[in-house]
Write an enzyme that holds these catalytic residues in place. Structure first.
Site, PDB file in Angstrom:
ATOM      1  N   LYS A 100       0.823  -1.218   0.000  1.00 32.44           N
ATOM      2  CA  LYS A 100       0.000   0.000   0.000  1.00 32.44           C
ATOM      3  C   LYS A 100       0.854   1.265   0.000  1.00 32.44           C
ATOM      4  O   LYS A 100       0.462   2.276  -0.586  1.00 32.44           O
ATOM      5  CB  LYS A 100      -0.970  -0.002   1.195  1.00 32.44           C
ATOM      6  CG  LYS A 100      -2.079  -1.044   1.048  1.00 32.44           C
ATOM      7  CD  LYS A 100      -3.227  -0.832   2.004  1.00 32.44           C
ATOM      8  CE  LYS A 100      -4.362  -1.813   1.689  1.00 32.44           C
ATOM      9  NZ  LYS A 100      -5.493  -1.721   2.602  1.00 32.44           N
TER      10      LYS A 100
ATOM     11  N   LYS B 133      -5.049  -9.620  -5.240  1.00 30.91           N
ATOM     12  CA  LYS B 133      -6.312  -9.879  -4.544  1.00 30.91           C
ATOM     13  C   LYS B 133      -7.366  -8.822  -4.892  1.00 30.91           C
ATOM     14  O   LYS B 133      -7.029  -7.684  -5.216  1.00 30.91           O
ATOM     15  CB  LYS B 133      -6.096  -9.943  -3.030  1.00 30.91           C
ATOM     16  CG  LYS B 133      -5.916  -8.621  -2.334  1.00 30.91           C
ATOM     17  CD  LYS B 133      -6.225  -8.743  -0.846  1.00 30.91           C
ATOM     18  CE  LYS B 133      -6.334  -7.355  -0.241  1.00 30.91           C
ATOM     19  NZ  LYS B 133      -7.236  -7.181   0.819  1.00 30.91           N
TER      20      LYS B 133
ATOM     21  N   LYS C 260     -11.250  -3.286  -2.353  1.00 26.32           N
ATOM     22  CA  LYS C 260     -12.286  -2.240  -2.452  1.00 26.32           C
ATOM     23  C   LYS C 260     -11.791  -1.021  -3.212  1.00 26.32           C
ATOM     24  O   LYS C 260     -12.544  -0.353  -3.889  1.00 26.32           O
ATOM     25  CB  LYS C 260     -12.677  -1.758  -1.046  1.00 26.32           C
ATOM     26  CG  LYS C 260     -13.452  -2.733  -0.234  1.00 26.32           C
ATOM     27  CD  LYS C 260     -13.896  -2.050   1.056  1.00 26.32           C
ATOM     28  CE  LYS C 260     -13.749  -2.969   2.236  1.00 26.32           C
ATOM     29  NZ  LYS C 260     -12.408  -2.952   2.842  1.00 26.32           N
TER      30      LYS C 260
END
Ligand code: AQP
Length: 333
Positions: free
Chosen positions: A116, A198, A201
């Site tokens: 991230k 993966k 959202k």
């Protein structure tokens, strides 16, 4: 068994958007069968959400939606403690104590942080780095025994275990050392557009993520366009990541194992697998979507559930936090 002697199960979802089928199959769906055997604590982790920029109005709406989704997915609010993380500030208080007992080295090794943080260039939010410590506080605050999560959270859970043991060694027994509960199928649902990664959202790729509030048409379209490979028919010997993902999604929705689903499609064109998986997903998501919309219309009902959940969570959290404060040497009057 009375509710006070039941072991604690705890889990949560970030209200960064509507939950997706990865959150559902990897986490929420697996919470339902635990409701009778354990004291379940499920909440919306809004404090975690702001580790990346959020629109305030959307965050508020998504937080309500997360709780409405839990109920629509079968979490009976009479059986579980449901609340919003920021309404129980004890999470932050314990997080500070744990932060002082964690190291930069162990936090730097977290793969989710590495993934991230790459998206933020030179301006990596500090919260992204500290996130796993807050997650450890969420878990340890309630004497949690089991944490049902998707595979991506395994490393964070290891950190929670390490911190519990470290604190127990330093200050005497305080925390239960939690165990992960990870399903065989559905633990890692991949992006429909990039099956190496993966489902997420916040994925900006169009069609990559199937949300629980998608319409039947949107779901169908996303599955029909799912990335597979250059082949045409499902083979018994080896399947590409895109094909594996579709089989796993279908297996997980239907509570079947991987090979049972695979056997239905061997020698058939990919299109059949895509369409059937879309239909399976549509049939599972439609009632959740409709129930969520109905629950969201009744804010008084949701607020009542959240108030009761918050009060019970605070009551439990304060008992443990008070003991932690005493053990670390803070003056309590
Ligand atoms: N793709 C996935 N497959 C299976 N399980 C998944 N989970 C998340 N993605 C998948 C599980 O869902 C629970 C809640 O996750 P989260 O909301 O805390 O955050 P996340 O893991 O960071 O999920 P996202 O969707 O990728 O969110 P963003 O894009 O906001 O970062 C957890 O139990 C998680 O394991």
């Amino acid at each position: 068994m009375t509710s006070s002697t039941k072991k604690i199960v705890l889990s949560a979802v970030q209200p960064t958007n509507s939950p997706h089928i990865g959150n559902y199959l990897g986490a929420i769906k697996n919470w339902v069968p635990l409701l009778d055997q354990y004291q379940c604590i499920f909440f919306a982790v809004d404090l975690h959400s702001i580790t990346v920029k959020q629109d305030p109005a959307e965050l508020r709406e998504n937080t309500y939606q997360a709780i409405a989704n839990y109920i629509a997915c079968g979490i009976d609010p009479k059986k579980a403690i449901l609340f919003i993380q920021s309404q129980v500030p004890e999470h932050l208080e314990l997080a500070w104590i744990l932060t002082c007992n964690s190291s930069m080295g162990e936090l730097s090794r977290m793969t989710q942080y590495k993934d991230k943080s790459q998206k933020h260039g030179a301006h990596i939010p500090t919260g992204l780095f500290i996130y796993p410590v807050l997650m450890a506080a969420d878990i340890l605050l309630y004497g949690t025994q089991y944490v049902p999560v998707g595979e991506d959270q395994k490393q964070h859970l290891e950190l929670a275990r390490d911190l519990a043991e470290r604190m127990n060694n330093a200050y005497g027994p305080l925390f239960t050392v939690p165990d992960p509960m990870i399903q065989k199928t559905g633990a890692r649902v991949m992006s429909l557009q990039d099956p190496e990664n993966k489902m997420s959202k916040s994925d900006p790729l169009a069609g990559a993520t199937v949300f629980l509030n998608d319409s039947d048409k949107e779901i169908e379209k996303k599955f029909k366009r799912a990335v597979t490979d250059s082949g045409t028919e499902v083979s018994a010997e080896n399947q590409s990541n895109g094909i594996k993902n579709l089989i796993q999604i279908q297996a997980s929705f239907l509570n079947e194992d991987y090979d049972t689903v695979l056997n239905r499609y061997i020698g058939k064109q990919y299109g059949y697998l895509k369409i059937d998986t879309a239909n399976v997903a549509i049939n599972a998501i439609r009632p959740i979507r409709e129930k969520t919309a109905e629950i969201l219309k009744d804010r008084d009902y949701l607020d009542q559930i959240l108030k009761a959940g918050r009060e019970e969570a605070k009551r439990r959290a304060q008992i443990l936090l008070n003991e932690v404060y005493k053990r670390v040497g803070f003056v309590r009057q």
